[in-house]
Scaffold this motif. Structure first.
Motif, PDB file in Angstrom:
ATOM      1  N   VAL A  24       0.846  -1.195   0.000  1.00 21.28           N
ATOM      2  CA  VAL A  24       0.000   0.000   0.000  1.00 21.28           C
ATOM      3  C   VAL A  24       0.881   1.245   0.000  1.00 21.28           C
ATOM      4  CG1 VAL A  24      -1.713   1.329   1.295  1.00 21.28           C
ATOM      5  CG2 VAL A  24      -1.921  -1.158   1.127  1.00 21.28           C
ATOM      6  N   GLY A  25       0.624   2.131  -0.933  1.00 25.89           N
ATOM      7  CA  GLY A  25       1.437   3.327  -1.080  1.00 25.89           C
ATOM      8  C   GLY A  25       2.575   3.171  -2.059  1.00 25.89           C
ATOM      9  N   ASN A  27      -7.400  -1.283   3.725  1.00 26.21           N
ATOM     10  CA  ASN A  27      -8.037  -0.037   4.140  1.00 26.21           C
ATOM     11  C   ASN A  27      -7.343   0.547   5.376  1.00 26.21           C
ATOM     12  OD1 ASN A  27     -10.480   1.881   4.170  1.00 26.21           O
ATOM     13  ND2 ASN A  27     -10.591   0.963   6.203  1.00 26.21           N
ATOM     14  N   ALA A  85      -3.996   2.030   4.371  1.00 28.95           N
ATOM     15  CA  ALA A  85      -4.191   3.253   3.591  1.00 28.95           C
ATOM     16  C   ALA A  85      -4.619   4.410   4.491  1.00 28.95           C
ATOM     17  CB  ALA A  85      -5.219   3.009   2.492  1.00 28.95           C
ATOM     18  N   GLU A  91      -5.746   7.051  -0.460  1.00 25.83           N
ATOM     19  CA  GLU A  91      -6.758   6.138  -0.977  1.00 25.83           C
ATOM     20  C   GLU A  91      -6.051   5.072  -1.813  1.00 25.83           C
ATOM     21  OE1 GLU A  91      -9.420   8.578  -3.216  1.00 25.83           O
ATOM     22  OE2 GLU A  91     -10.342   9.471  -1.423  1.00 25.83           O
ATOM     23  N   MET A  92      -6.438   3.815  -1.628  1.00 30.28           N
ATOM     24  CA  MET A  92      -5.763   2.719  -2.325  1.00 30.28           C
ATOM     25  C   MET A  92      -6.681   2.099  -3.368  1.00 30.28           C
ATOM     26  SD  MET A  92      -2.858   1.192  -2.568  1.00 30.28           S
ATOM     27  CE  MET A  92      -2.775   0.409  -4.195  1.00 30.28           C
TER      28      MET A  92
END
Length: 230
Positions: free
Chosen positions: A94-95, A113, A116, A122-123
């Motif tokens: 994530v990211g 979630n 994120a 927002e992913m």
């Protein structure tokens, strides 16, 4: 890579793009609507860099560590997580990935979630759907897709951007068509409905052995490895 190797790579990429263009026209679309994701899991950074220099801007990786290291080496590229993602590896992806193709459970959605939210981002994800029904394949059952989409609004940092599926690895070409057609029909069924944080923009389906059929059936992302990096 040697000059001859780069020329061979260029030739393969051009041929694949020509086939994508033709398949898209057969489906009433333009090849420009289809994103070619080069699956670089079997190659080193120098080969991925050569493909990038030849115009490939999207790459797919199956393993979190490989994605991280190659993303650091070629940060200008778009790196997609296309392999099965374990919850304990979510923090590594994530990211960093522009898109997670392999969201296959509600528990994984919650973990993505959470991460994120911690990063205040927002992913984007694709919901993996097990159209073929093979027990060894990950993915949400088609009958459960509606309930999943209904609940996504609870996860405020998640954005479902479409669906992903895989045909049987033993299938090729026409044998894969029913799987791809069913996923496209599922997307069409839900596309106009109003779900919070859901935009069914992408269909990620088709690999080296069946990407032309996938594009004909509506794929706008294809994941191609061996046909590029022979």
């Amino acid at each position: 890579m040697s000059y001859s190797q780069i020329e061979e790579l260029k030739s393969r990429i051009v041929e694949i793009q020509q086939k994508i263009d033709r398949a898209a026209r057969n489906g009433g679309r333009s090849g420009k609507d289809v994103t070619l994701i080069a699956v670089s899991k079997t190659v080193d950074i120098s080969q991925a860099q050569a493909a990038f220099d030849l115009g490939i801007h999207d790459f797919g990786e199956n393993r979190t560590q490989e994605l991280k290291s190659k993303q650091q080496a070629i940060p200008q590229a778009n790196w997609h997580m296309i392999g099965r993602l374990q919850t304990n590896k979510v923090k590594d992806i994530v990211g960093k990935a522009v898109l997670i193709h392999s969201l296959d459970s509600w528990h994984l959605a919650q973990e993505i979630n959470k991460r994120a939210q911690n990063l205040n981002i927002e992913m984007p994800v694709l919901l993996q759907v097990n159209i073929s029904g093979e027990t060894q394949k990950a993915g949400v059952d088609p009958a459960d897709v509606r309930g999943f989409l209904d609940s996504v609004g609870e996860l405020t940092a998640l954005r479902v951007k479409g669906f992903m599926t895989m045909a049987s690895l033993s299938s090729a070409g026409e044998e894969s068509r029913p799987v791809f057609a069913e996923l496209a029909a599922l997307r069409d069924k839900f596309k106009e409905k109003s779900f919070s944080q859901v935009e069914l923009k992408y269909l990620s389906m088709g690999m080296s052995q069946d990407y032309e059929v996938a594009v004909e059936e509506g794929a706008n992302m294809v994941r191609i490895g061996s046909a590029i990096f022979t």
